[in-house]
Design an enzyme around this catalytic site. Structure first.
Site, short mmCIF file in Angstrom:
data_model
loop_
_atom_site.label_atom_id
_atom_site.label_comp_id
_atom_site.label_asym_id
_atom_site.label_seq_id
_atom_site.Cartn_x
_atom_site.Cartn_y
_atom_site.Cartn_z
N LYS A 140 -17.50 -20.31 49.99
CA LYS A 140 -17.21 -21.13 48.90
C LYS A 140 -16.09 -20.51 47.94
O LYS A 140 -14.94 -21.09 47.69
CB LYS A 140 -18.36 -21.36 48.14
CG LYS A 140 -18.41 -21.95 46.62
CD LYS A 140 -17.62 -23.54 46.75
CE LYS A 140 -17.20 -23.93 45.34
NZ LYS A 140 -17.00 -25.55 45.69
N CYS B 67 -13.41 -23.97 38.44
CA CYS B 67 -13.79 -23.33 39.78
C CYS B 67 -12.40 -22.48 40.23
O CYS B 67 -12.51 -21.27 40.22
CB CYS B 67 -13.63 -24.68 40.89
SG CYS B 67 -14.88 -25.67 40.39
#
Ligand code: SAJ
Length: 477
Positions: free
Chosen positions: A232, A290
């Site tokens: 991720k 993010c």
């Protein structure tokens, strides 16, 4: 699998009741999709009744999504699961005791990127709440993006301390990172492959059971918990790196007086035979929750939590951190283009009116977390410019005023800086904008390549565009 755990899971049977902690861009669509699945009996959405976000509880229980911007399918699905009495939002965390599985989707910002210190306070609070109430045989899943090593490290430890239970013997634990983007939340959860990393096989299998019913196109990819954390953080770091690469190319093209989009189309044409040249889009900066931080989670994972010493060229900065710096530089470059444009119009920033179009970090969304426009705003204020901000989706943001009135925002604007590619701005008519601004040669700085330079130049604007070395010194009409 330990016998004790096997019998706990057998007694529980298939997952029927689910808890989702954190009603945000990830938690809300996840909870709604779990509740919408015929496989599951009931879903609790857990939200702290805090002054800033407690309002979400009532809204969700009335079947209304607190997320603005366009989110296809979410409003209808939410109304449906509320009507079917399969979902409720609550701040009563004791209900976690009823849950067979609990997922956590809570923000994990970085307090200090330089020293690689993350702010896990909200996440750890959530994990403590879960630890206090989970019962034997339950599954806990971290969906938040975390520093590699957190699931088998701090998270497992906190859960064991709070519950008095043992991970892998009394309860199950896994990492299954979210991969959603604003504007396509439901579709992303259904169609993106789901990475699942349990602390052991039993945890991985139970998590596979949890996510399989909500996937339509996506498949499940299993690995260890730490590998899932690296997957991720690295996929966002790679995206950030790809964006930095094309941003650097755009700066080079400006210096060489050429159009980066010609070059991009050229590079992008080399396809087929298994060749993919994933060249992304240059722009006014990288925002969001993010890409702006996951690089630092990866860096901390290898520099702080890694078991073995990293072998890396002596004294060289991480290519990932350098990419962060290049992308963080782009709003500063927007400042340079604006000041340059004003100079061409015979002005300097002081006491000029600058209109910022687009405060959200992404197109057609209200999400303004870590917006690149903020750095530009602060720099232009330092230059004593008078700045107004327009965004059709963002209502409020700490420290600034955001207008939904485009006409008053553009009125008397000496310069216009486009920071988000909202659909509304793609239809800007140069004649209309010129008339409203009422300025001789308004400057327009396109940070998202959404306007036609020739049309605006013909209408008397001073045009500046990221990567448009072919236009940025155009003769003023
Ligand atoms: N951006 C560019 N050029 C591009 C693409 C994006 O300048 O070619 C800018 C955008 O304007 C924005 C920022 O980067 O300011 C981030 O945009 P994004 O499209 O990456 O949006 P995010 O951050 O919401 O989504 C990313 C996605 N990650 C990857 O594709 C690897 C998404 O799949 C993740 O779920 C999400 O991060 C997340 O939550 O981690």
């Amino acid at each position: 699998m330990k016998n004790r755990l096997a019998s706990l899971i057998k007694d529980r049977g298939p997952i029927r009741t689910i808890g989702v902690v954190g009603m945000g861009y990830v938690g809300i669509p996840s909870a709604v999709l779990f509740a919408h699945s015929p496989d599951y009996k009931y879903v609790y959405g857990f939200q702290r009744a805090s002054p800033t976000s407690g309002y979400k509880i009532g809204m969700l229980n009335r079947g209304k999504s607190p997320l603005k911007g366009t989110e296809p399918d979410l409003p209808e699905l939410l109304r449906e699961v509320i009507r079917a009495k399969k979902f409720c939002c609550t701040s009563d965390f004791s209900k976690i005791a009823e849950c067979d599985a609990v997922t956590l989707a809570i923000q994990t910002p970085f307090a200090n990127p330089q020293d690689l210190i993350p702010d896990f306070s909200a996440l750890f609070d959530g994990i403590r709440q879960v630890g206090r109430h989970i019962t034997g045989g339950a599954l806990v899943v971290l969906e938040s993006t975390v520093t590699p090593g957190t699931t088998v490290g701090a998270a497992q430890q906190i859960l064991q301390e709070e519950s008095g239970l043992k991970a892998g013997e009394d309860f199950l634990l896994a990492h299954a990172p979210e991969r959603v983007m604003a504007g396509r939340l439901i579709r992303n959860i259904r169609e993106h492959d789901r990475i699942i990393g349990g602390i052991d096989d039993a945890s991985t299998q139970r998590a596979v059971e949890l996510y399989s019913p909500v996937l339509t196109k996506g498949t499940i990819i299993t690995m260890s918990a730490t590998a899932a954390e690296v997957t991720k953080t690295a996929e966002n770091t790679f995206r950030d790196l790809q964006i930095a690469a094309v941003n650097e190319l755009a700066l080079y093209c400006e210096a060489m007086g050429i159009n980066v989009y010609d070059v991009r189309a050229g590079i992008d044409s080399l396809k087929g035979d298994g060749i993919t040249r994933a060249i992304l889009w240059p722009g006014a900066g990288v925002g969001g929750h993010c890409l702006t931080k996951d690089t630092y989670h990866l860096e901390r994972g290898v520099k702080v939590l890694a078991k073995n010493k990293l072998d890396y060229p002596e004294g060289e900065v991480s290519i990932y951190v350098l990419a962060r710096r290049i992308n963080d530089f782009m709003p500063q470059h927007m400042v340079t283009l604006t000041v340059d444009g004003l100079k061409r119009a015979g002005k300097n920033p002081a006491r000029t009116k600058i209109a910022i179009l687009g405060w959200a970090f992404i197109n057609n969304s209200d999400d303004a977390r870590n917006t690149p426009a903020e750095m530009y705003y602060n720099q232009m204020r330092k230059a004593r410019a008078d700045i107004v901000i327009h965004d059709p989706y963002v209502d409020e943001y700490p420290g600034v005023t955001i207008s939904h009135d485009l006409e008053s925002t553009l009125g008397s604007a000496d310069a216009i800086a486009i920071f988000a590619g909202h659909s509304l701005y793609r239809k800007l008519d140069p004649g209309y904008v010129r008339r409203i601004s009422g300025v001789d040669h308004p400057v327009i700085v396109d940070g998202r390549n959404i306007i036609d330079p020739d049309e605006f130049i013909k209408a008397g604007f001073v045009y500046k565009g990221i990567g448009r070395g072919d236009k940025n010194q155009h003769p003023i009409v």
